[in-house]
Design an enzyme around this catalytic site. Structure first.
Site, PDB file in Angstrom:
ATOM      1  N   GLU A  89       0.831  -1.196   0.000  1.00  0.00           N
ATOM      2  CA  GLU A  89       0.000   0.000   0.000  1.00  0.00           C
ATOM      3  C   GLU A  89       0.870   1.252   0.000  1.00  0.00           C
ATOM      4  O   GLU A  89       1.865   1.328   0.722  1.00  0.00           O
ATOM      5  CB  GLU A  89      -0.886  -0.025   1.248  1.00  0.00           C
ATOM      6  CG  GLU A  89      -1.678   1.232   1.505  1.00  0.00           C
ATOM      7  CD  GLU A  89      -2.339   1.239   2.885  1.00  0.00           C
ATOM      8  OE1 GLU A  89      -3.259   2.046   3.065  1.00  0.00           O
ATOM      9  OE2 GLU A  89      -1.909   0.456   3.755  1.00  0.00           O
ATOM     10  N   HIS A  90       0.507   2.232  -0.815  1.00  0.00           N
ATOM     11  CA  HIS A  90       1.164   3.544  -0.770  1.00  0.00           C
ATOM     12  C   HIS A  90       0.462   4.396   0.280  1.00  0.00           C
ATOM     13  O   HIS A  90      -0.766   4.472   0.311  1.00  0.00           O
ATOM     14  CB  HIS A  90       1.071   4.241  -2.129  1.00  0.00           C
ATOM     15  CG  HIS A  90       1.442   5.698  -2.080  1.00  0.00           C
ATOM     16  ND1 HIS A  90       2.724   6.141  -2.258  1.00  0.00           N
ATOM     17  CD2 HIS A  90       0.683   6.808  -1.852  1.00  0.00           C
ATOM     18  CE1 HIS A  90       2.749   7.461  -2.151  1.00  0.00           C
ATOM     19  NE2 HIS A  90       1.523   7.888  -1.904  1.00  0.00           N
ATOM     20  N   ASP A 217      13.096  -3.146  14.368  1.00  0.00           N
ATOM     21  CA  ASP A 217      14.101  -2.200  13.851  1.00  0.00           C
ATOM     22  C   ASP A 217      13.531  -0.790  13.928  1.00  0.00           C
ATOM     23  O   ASP A 217      13.554  -0.033  12.952  1.00  0.00           O
ATOM     24  CB  ASP A 217      14.459  -2.571  12.408  1.00  0.00           C
ATOM     25  CG  ASP A 217      15.681  -1.809  11.886  1.00  0.00           C
ATOM     26  OD1 ASP A 217      16.439  -1.260  12.708  1.00  0.00           O
ATOM     27  OD2 ASP A 217      15.866  -1.754  10.655  1.00  0.00           O
TER      28      ASP A 217
END
Length: 309
Positions: A89-90, A217
């Site tokens: 998804e953008h 992370d």
């Protein structure tokens, strides 16, 4: 790339939009399609498929907690020329600003999710008419993950273990120090590690560690915000100690007080937090040493010396 996305997503129109970008590991580009805008991460290394499969599994796991926003993964596709592309998804994102406190709250919610599921399962099993094994609640009672994930491009050893200290020592620190030994044969690191190993169990005396789903992370470059909420991305997930997450969060610029205040409202610091915080930072300094070279040697050895005292 447009043709590959058309074929893999069954689109009839694909067009690159915006500027291409990239981090230390992969390149990125957004594409407009007839079914919405997607973002493609591209990496031409031979291990790219493993790296992206781990990232997709991490995003799926975080999504399943319904606690914090991440880009929805779509598909990992092999490239004919070598490497892979990860389509997701953008999201129009900008730097974290207004939602730092909310990020702290939501990250804590993600870390507490498995523990709450465990409590819910126990309650269901005690309810009349519910027997063990009938609950629909999924609970993870070990440390690790069901697939390999990569912190950077180095694969993490995610084999399941019952004991957190054993997992962290063997599958995080020992693994990284083994890579240091292969590349540099660093005698001082080797000697300090022999001393530090004996001290580590003491840092966890009186501390109960529940398996928590971690981003893995979470430095400042992997968080952002959009219209009404924070979001996190580029995960390297596994189930571990919630405090581990804050190791890298305090490095490379780190986060402000609002984030930490929001987080610790829900998960207060346990006794001995500061030394364990250093222990968790050690993994990331070693990982950066293995990625980027001896510029991170000094920080790695400094922490090992301090914790070995």
């Amino acid at each position: 790339m447009e043709g590959l996305i058309e074929r893999e997503l069954g689109c009839s129109r694909v067009k690159a939009v915006g500027l291409s970008g990239g981090g230390c590991i992969s390149e990125g580009q957004s594409y407009s399609t007839d079914s919405g805008t997607v973002f493609a991460k591209i990496n031409h290394k031979s291990q790219a498929r493993r790296m992206f499969d781990g990232e997709k599994a991490s995003l799926d796991a975080i999504l399943s907690t319904n606690t914090i926003r991440v880009p929805k993964p779509v598909k990992v596709v092999d490239l004919e020329s070598g490497g892979a592309v990860f389509i997701m998804e953008h999201i129009d994102m900008k730097s974290l600003n207004r939602y730092a406190t909310q990020l702290g709250h939501q990250l804590a919610d993600m870390h507490l999710h498995n523990k709450l599921q465990k409590e819910k399962q126990k309650k269901e099993e005690q309810t009349v008419g519910k027997g063990t094994g009938q609950s629909e609640v999924q609970v993870i009672d070990k440390f690790g993950f069901h697939v390999n994930t990569c912190c950077g491009y180095i694969p993490q050893v995610n084999d399941w273990q019952d004991d957190w200290v054993c997992f962290y020592v063997q599958q995080r620190l020992q693994h990284q120090l083994g890579l240091v030994e292969q590349s540099y044969g660093d005698r001082e690191a080797r000697e300090l590690w022999a001393s530090l190993q004996l001290k580590i169990p003491q840092l966890f005396e009186g501390v109960e560690v529940d398996p928590a789903l971690l981003h893995g992370d979470l430095w400042s470059g992997n968080v952002a915000e959009y219209s009404d909420s924070p979001l996190i991305f580029d995960p390297a997930s596994f189930y571990g100690h919630s405090e581990y997450e804050l190791g890298i969060a305090g490095m490379f610029g780190g986060f402000g007080k609002q984030f930490y205040n929001g987080y610790h409202e829900k998960i207060p610091k346990a006794p001995g937090f500061e030394k364990r915080h250093q222990l968790y930072q050690l993994f990331h300094y070693l990982n950066h040493w293995n990625h980027f070279g001896t510029g991170y040697r000094g920080s790695s050895l400094r922490i090992m010396k301090e914790l070995s005292k």
